[in-house]
Design a protein around this motif. Structure first.
Motif, PDB file in Angstrom:
ATOM      1  N   GLY A   1       0.836  -1.192   0.000  1.00 49.11           N
ATOM      2  CA  GLY A   1       0.000   0.000   0.000  1.00 49.11           C
ATOM      3  C   GLY A   1       0.870   1.241   0.000  1.00 49.11           C
ATOM      4  N   ALA A   2       0.241   2.384  -0.202  1.00 49.44           N
ATOM      5  CA  ALA A   2       0.982   3.625  -0.323  1.00 49.44           C
ATOM      6  C   ALA A   2       0.116   4.794   0.132  1.00 49.44           C
ATOM      7  CB  ALA A   2       1.428   3.835  -1.776  1.00 49.44           C
ATOM      8  N   VAL A   3       0.754   5.952   0.199  1.00 48.92           N
ATOM      9  CA  VAL A   3       0.053   7.195   0.517  1.00 48.92           C
ATOM     10  C   VAL A   3       0.396   8.222  -0.546  1.00 48.92           C
ATOM     11  CG1 VAL A   3       0.100   6.755   3.007  1.00 48.92           C
ATOM     12  CG2 VAL A   3       1.909   8.141   1.949  1.00 48.92           C
TER      13      VAL A   3
ATOM     14  N   GLU B   1       3.218   0.151   9.232  1.00 47.87           N
ATOM     15  CA  GLU B   1       3.189   1.609   9.387  1.00 47.87           C
ATOM     16  C   GLU B   1       1.772   2.138   9.186  1.00 47.87           C
ATOM     17  OE1 GLU B   1       5.891   5.344   7.847  1.00 47.87           O
ATOM     18  OE2 GLU B   1       5.434   3.774   6.393  1.00 47.87           O
ATOM     19  N   ALA B   2       1.370   3.061  10.042  1.00 47.36           N
ATOM     20  CA  ALA B   2       0.064   3.705   9.899  1.00 47.36           C
ATOM     21  C   ALA B   2       0.100   4.660   8.705  1.00 47.36           C
ATOM     22  CB  ALA B   2      -0.282   4.472  11.172  1.00 47.36           C
ATOM     23  N   PRO B   3      -0.946   4.685   7.883  1.00 55.90           N
ATOM     24  CA  PRO B   3      -0.950   5.548   6.704  1.00 55.90           C
ATOM     25  C   PRO B   3      -0.717   7.028   7.008  1.00 55.90           C
ATOM     26  CG  PRO B   3      -2.698   3.938   6.523  1.00 55.90           C
ATOM     27  CD  PRO B   3      -2.130   3.812   7.915  1.00 55.90           C
ATOM     28  N   ASP B   4      -1.302   7.558   8.092  1.00 63.57           N
ATOM     29  CA  ASP B   4      -1.114   8.978   8.384  1.00 63.57           C
ATOM     30  C   ASP B   4       0.332   9.296   8.743  1.00 63.57           C
ATOM     31  OD1 ASP B   4      -1.434   7.569  10.814  1.00 63.57           O
ATOM     32  OD2 ASP B   4      -2.318   9.299  11.821  1.00 63.57           O
ATOM     33  N   LEU B   5       1.010   8.391   9.440  1.00 64.25           N
ATOM     34  CA  LEU B   5       2.423   8.606   9.763  1.00 64.25           C
ATOM     35  C   LEU B   5       3.287   8.513   8.515  1.00 64.25           C
ATOM     36  CD1 LEU B   5       2.717   6.684  13.148  1.00 64.25           C
ATOM     37  CD2 LEU B   5       2.394   9.138  12.759  1.00 64.25           C
ATOM     38  N   CYS B   6       2.944   7.608   7.613  1.00 65.68           N
ATOM     39  CA  CYS B   6       3.653   7.494   6.344  1.00 65.68           C
ATOM     40  C   CYS B   6       3.463   8.763   5.522  1.00 65.68           C
ATOM     41  CB  CYS B   6       3.159   6.272   5.570  1.00 65.68           C
ATOM     42  SG  CYS B   6       3.966   6.028   3.977  1.00 65.68           S
ATOM     43  N   ALA B   7       2.246   9.289   5.499  1.00 66.63           N
ATOM     44  CA  ALA B   7       1.973  10.514   4.738  1.00 66.63           C
ATOM     45  C   ALA B   7       2.801  11.677   5.272  1.00 66.63           C
ATOM     46  CB  ALA B   7       0.485  10.841   4.778  1.00 66.63           C
ATOM     47  N   LEU B   8       2.879  11.809   6.574  1.00 67.95           N
ATOM     48  CA  LEU B   8       3.679  12.880   7.170  1.00 67.95           C
ATOM     49  C   LEU B   8       5.158  12.697   6.838  1.00 67.95           C
ATOM     50  CD1 LEU B   8       3.698  15.427   8.894  1.00 67.95           C
ATOM     51  CD2 LEU B   8       3.945  13.958  10.901  1.00 67.95           C
ATOM     52  N   ARG B   9       5.651  11.477   6.948  1.00 71.04           N
ATOM     53  CA  ARG B   9       7.051  11.179   6.625  1.00 71.04           C
ATOM     54  C   ARG B   9       7.366  11.525   5.179  1.00 71.04           C
ATOM     55  NH1 ARG B   9       8.810   6.742   4.227  1.00 71.04           N
ATOM     56  NH2 ARG B   9       7.060   5.437   4.872  1.00 71.04           N
ATOM     57  N   GLU B  10       6.507  11.097   4.256  1.00 72.37           N
ATOM     58  CA  GLU B  10       6.737  11.365   2.839  1.00 72.37           C
ATOM     59  C   GLU B  10       6.649  12.858   2.524  1.00 72.37           C
ATOM     60  OE1 GLU B  10       7.886   9.425   0.524  1.00 72.37           O
ATOM     61  OE2 GLU B  10       7.808   7.568   1.664  1.00 72.37           O
ATOM     62  N   LEU B  11       5.702  13.558   3.131  1.00 73.39           N
ATOM     63  CA  LEU B  11       5.593  15.003   2.940  1.00 73.39           C
ATOM     64  C   LEU B  11       6.891  15.679   3.367  1.00 73.39           C
ATOM     65  CD1 LEU B  11       3.767  17.505   2.291  1.00 73.39           C
ATOM     66  CD2 LEU B  11       3.198  17.513   4.732  1.00 73.39           C
ATOM     67  N   GLU B  12       7.392  15.316   4.522  1.00 73.83           N
ATOM     68  CA  GLU B  12       8.622  15.935   5.035  1.00 73.83           C
ATOM     69  C   GLU B  12       9.828  15.594   4.172  1.00 73.83           C
ATOM     70  OE1 GLU B  12       7.263  16.124   9.740  1.00 73.83           O
ATOM     71  OE2 GLU B  12       8.790  14.664   9.130  1.00 73.83           O
ATOM     72  N   GLU B  13       9.983  14.328   3.811  1.00 76.44           N
ATOM     73  CA  GLU B  13      11.146  13.904   3.024  1.00 76.44           C
ATOM     74  C   GLU B  13      11.142  14.519   1.624  1.00 76.44           C
ATOM     75  OE1 GLU B  13      11.651   9.420   4.956  1.00 76.44           O
ATOM     76  OE2 GLU B  13      11.149   9.626   2.839  1.00 76.44           O
ATOM     77  N   GLU B  14      10.000  14.501   0.963  1.00 73.76           N
ATOM     78  CA  GLU B  14       9.955  14.898  -0.443  1.00 73.76           C
ATOM     79  C   GLU B  14       9.783  16.394  -0.666  1.00 73.76           C
ATOM     80  OE1 GLU B  14       7.267  12.499  -2.771  1.00 73.76           O
ATOM     81  OE2 GLU B  14       8.454  10.693  -2.406  1.00 73.76           O
ATOM     82  N   THR B  15       9.242  17.117   0.335  1.00 73.31           N
ATOM     83  CA  THR B  15       8.955  18.533   0.103  1.00 73.31           C
ATOM     84  C   THR B  15       9.695  19.489   1.027  1.00 73.31           C
ATOM     85  OG1 THR B  15       7.071  18.738   1.631  1.00 73.31           O
ATOM     86  CG2 THR B  15       6.614  17.886  -0.607  1.00 73.31           C
TER      87      THR B  15
END
Length: 180
Positions: free
Chosen positions: A44-46, A83-97
């Motif tokens: 799965g992904a976010v 991993e919880a989807p909301d935590l993954c979304a926050l991690r990806e937002l921070e890493e990529e942006t």
């Protein structure tokens, strides 16, 4: 019970990878006949719709090897095991942006290619971005450029096929439904 359910008779693992697992399943069809299904399992992904205070949208551009071209996409990434989807979304937002937020709203989730794959993407929204004091590192095999784009630029990127993936086109459509 589903009217047209296919019952698995036998499942044969073919490949176990970092991103996907592949199996070939023998199934019994609703009419009693049998068939074969090639299946892809995915963690799965976010994906994140991120809107700046001046109504621009954070997008990332990266090379996609299966397509042999660069695409502009909403920030996104795969879920790690457990991993919880909301935590993954926050991690990806921070890493990529290079931004974070205290407000992530789950907009929807959707299957990408249900004919052969179980990948489920959770789509989040934020318009409350805060720049990180120190940018987080991308994954070691990840190279992205950050863009801020207007709605008109997003539309043109779709026409030009620089945006050419469903999750991003879906995100743009949802933004329009929200009045952006």
């Amino acid at each position: 019970m589903c009217k047209y359910e296919e019952k698995t008779i036998k499942s044969t693992p073919i490949f176990k990878g970092r991103v996907i697992d592949v199996s070939v399943d023998d199934v019994q069809l609703p009419n009693g006949e049998t068939s074969i299904r090639e299946l892809v399992k995915h963690q799965g992904a976010v994906a994140i719709i991120a809107v700046t205070p001046d109504q621009r949208f954070l997008m990332v551009e990266q090379f996609r090897k299966p397509l042999e071209k660069q695409l502009i996409e909403v920030p996104a990434g795969k879920l790690e095991s457990g991993e919880a989807p909301d935590l993954c979304a926050l991690r990806e937002l921070e890493e990529e942006t290079g931004f974070t937020t205290n407000h992530l709203e789950l907009v929807t989730s959707f299957y990408t290619t249900p004919g052969f794959c179980d990948e489920l993407i959770y789509l989040y929204f934020t318009d409350q971005l805060v720049p990180l004091e120190e940018k987080k590192a991308l994954d070691e095999d990840e190279f992205v450029d950050l863009h801020t784009m207007t709605m008109e630029e997003l539309d043109q990127a779709i026409v030009d096929r620089r945006i050419h993936d469903l999750k991003t086109m879906y995100a743009v459509q949802l933004l329009k439904l929200r009045g952006y």
